[in-house]
Design a protein around this motif. Structure first.
Motif, PDB file in Angstrom:
ATOM      1  N   ASP A  26       0.820  -1.225   0.000  1.00 49.32           N
ATOM      2  CA  ASP A  26       0.000   0.000   0.000  1.00 49.32           C
ATOM      3  C   ASP A  26       0.850   1.271   0.000  1.00 49.32           C
ATOM      4  O   ASP A  26       0.334   2.371  -0.205  1.00 49.32           O
ATOM      5  N   LEU A  27       2.142   1.103   0.273  1.00 51.78           N
ATOM      6  CA  LEU A  27       2.997   2.278   0.463  1.00 51.78           C
ATOM      7  C   LEU A  27       3.140   3.115  -0.808  1.00 51.78           C
ATOM      8  O   LEU A  27       3.161   4.355  -0.761  1.00 51.78           O
ATOM      9  N   ASN A  58       9.017  -4.358  -7.041  1.00 49.55           N
ATOM     10  CA  ASN A  58       7.677  -4.655  -7.576  1.00 49.55           C
ATOM     11  C   ASN A  58       6.580  -3.859  -6.882  1.00 49.55           C
ATOM     12  O   ASN A  58       5.688  -3.325  -7.525  1.00 49.55           O
ATOM     13  N   GLU A  59       6.661  -3.804  -5.535  1.00 47.12           N
ATOM     14  CA  GLU A  59       5.518  -3.229  -4.812  1.00 47.12           C
ATOM     15  C   GLU A  59       5.645  -1.732  -4.578  1.00 47.12           C
ATOM     16  O   GLU A  59       4.643  -1.048  -4.411  1.00 47.12           O
ATOM     17  N   LEU A  60       6.897  -1.225  -4.519  1.00 42.21           N
ATOM     18  CA  LEU A  60       7.038   0.207  -4.220  1.00 42.21           C
ATOM     19  C   LEU A  60       7.449   1.007  -5.463  1.00 42.21           C
ATOM     20  O   LEU A  60       6.772   1.966  -5.842  1.00 42.21           O
ATOM     21  N   SER A 164       6.972  11.607   8.546  1.00 37.87           N
ATOM     22  CA  SER A 164       5.650  11.998   8.041  1.00 37.87           C
ATOM     23  C   SER A 164       4.670  10.836   8.103  1.00 37.87           C
ATOM     24  O   SER A 164       3.457  11.032   8.041  1.00 37.87           O
ATOM     25  N   PHE A 165       5.230   9.627   8.182  1.00 40.12           N
ATOM     26  CA  PHE A 165       4.366   8.443   8.136  1.00 40.12           C
ATOM     27  C   PHE A 165       5.210   7.232   8.546  1.00 40.12           C
ATOM     28  O   PHE A 165       6.404   7.196   8.270  1.00 40.12           O
ATOM     29  N   ILE A 166       4.557   6.275   9.225  1.00 39.05           N
ATOM     30  CA  ILE A 166       5.272   5.030   9.569  1.00 39.05           C
ATOM     31  C   ILE A 166       4.424   3.847   9.108  1.00 39.05           C
ATOM     32  O   ILE A 166       3.204   3.824   9.365  1.00 39.05           O
TER      33      ILE A 166
END
Ligand code: NAD
Length: 360
Positions: A26-27, A58-60, A164-166
């Motif tokens: 989802d990142l 692949n995912e990021l 900003s996000f974890i």
């Protein structure tokens, strides 16, 4: 002449910690849609890169040209001025702007040095933490303490710079070597000891399952530890008061780590620190003998007691401690337990009593 410069800065630094299984995918959308950086510089270490290169690709990254990736050597040695220099140059070579961001994917080492760089590059850019060890998931990724080590002691160069996000994806933990897994448990023990009596009881009850890496039990404690850390940081982001409770076990622990030249894993040094500082709590802060025994039992049960004190003399440890924490005369400032789940700050203790606890 005197000119008054009024300066009252208030900023909303709130951020989300997303926790779950299989959520790394989802990142990409979060980075590109929510933060929309002109450049996203991924920093990771060679172990994580070797294990997760395909996943990151692949995912990021996918087919986006916004991502760059920098890989550093694995281990505490990388939290150094040398690696900092190398990383600064590599990042500046990429011509970042104030709308660029860093994405730290790794353990506490990657997170601490990436956060530090994010705080100084162009006087501060945004960064995201993707913690991949237990220590990073429950502790180092949260709260914006960034830093590097020096030859004197740990984390002496650093900043407060909130991410900003974890994104905490439990799936990363499946590849952790068992020693790293155990080392991570030490920060969970600390977290429960300072603020969660019920969490500690849960750990006592299910210690066998946790030793066997039964995920569901560990995940419950990770969530509990994250909640604790988030609550504490929200109340005292820059460690003026309350946040000092998180240093329980770390005054002695950091000294051991520094004396070992950072060869001893953080968690094992902290476990030793927990034992010494619990004994100190017993002799100076009315921690009951029963609670002391329970702490000693659980540290042993989780095989975290490595008897490290035998390796270092008290005088050497004391010398290191005087770098790590402020010294008033012959007294050192500790955060000490009153009972399991309750920690008190600003407890000054004399060298003599620290020595008794250390040699106990
Ligand atoms: N900033 C803070 O508030 C804070 C809090 C606690 C600890 N820390 C710092 O965190 C550091 C310790 O963190 P750590 O234990 O994560 O150290 P680390 O980053 O060195 O990671 C430990 C080892 O695990 C490997 N690894 C990481 N993720 C992996 C995975 N998913 N699978 C397999 N191997 C993996 C790493 O390559 C490394 O070899 C110390 O420097 C400590 O000072 C900072």
């Amino acid at each position: 002449m005197k000119i008054h410069l009024p300066l009252k800065v208030k900023k909303d630094l709130s951020y989300q910690i997303q926790i779950g299984n299989n959520i790394f995918k989802d990142l990409r959308k979060i980075v590109l849609s929510k933060f929309n950086p002109d450049k996203a510089i991924i920093i990771t270490d060679e172990n994580v890169f070797n294990l997760y290169e395909q996943k990151i690709e692949n995912e990021l990254i996918g087919n986006s040209s916004k991502f760059e990736i920098i890989v550093i050597a694995a281990g505490e040695e990388s939290k150094s001025q040398q690696t900092r220099d190398e990383l600064e140059n590599k990042i500046i070579d990429l011509k970042p702007t104030r709308s660029s961001m860093i994405i730290a994917i790794g353990g506490g080492v990657v997170g601490d040095i990436s956060g530090f760089l994010a705080s100084v590059i162009l006087r501060g850019i945004r960064y995201i933490q993707v913690p991949t060890t237990i220590i990073a998931q429950v502790d180092s990724s949260i709260g914006g303490k960034t830093g590097i080590n020096t030859k004197h002691s740990k984390n002496l160069i650093g900043t407060f710079h909130q991410p900003s996000f974890i994104l905490v994806d439990f799936d990363f933990l499946s590849t952790l070597p068992y020693e790293e897994y155990l080392s991570g448990l030490a920060e969970i023990v600390k977290s429960l000891l300072i603020a969660s009596k019920s969490g500690f009881e849960y750990l006592e009850k299910f210690s066998e399952k946790i030793l066997n890496r039964e995920e569901i039990y560990l995940q419950k404690l990770i969530k509990e530890s994250i909640r604790t850390k988030a609550q504490i940081v929200a109340k005292d982001p820059e460690e003026k008061n309350l946040r000092k409770v998180l240093n329980f076990g770390h005054t002695i622990g950091h000294a051991i780590e520094a004396l070992s030249n950072y060869k001893i894993k953080h968690g094992f040094a902290i476990a030793e620190g927990i034992l010494v500082e619990s004994y100190l709590s017993f002799i100076t802060n009315k921690l009951s003998e029963v609670d002391l025994f329970r702490i000693q039992y659980i540290v042993n049960r989780l095989t975290l007691d490595k008897n490290l004190r035998k390796e270092f003399s008290f005088n050497d440890i004391y010398e290191k401690m005087t770098y790590d924490k402020k010294k008033t005369g012959d007294q050192i400032n500790f955060s000490l337990l009153r009972e399991i789940g309750k920690c008190e700050i600003n407890k000054t203790v004399s060298k003599e009593l620290i020595e008794i606890a250390y040699n106990h």
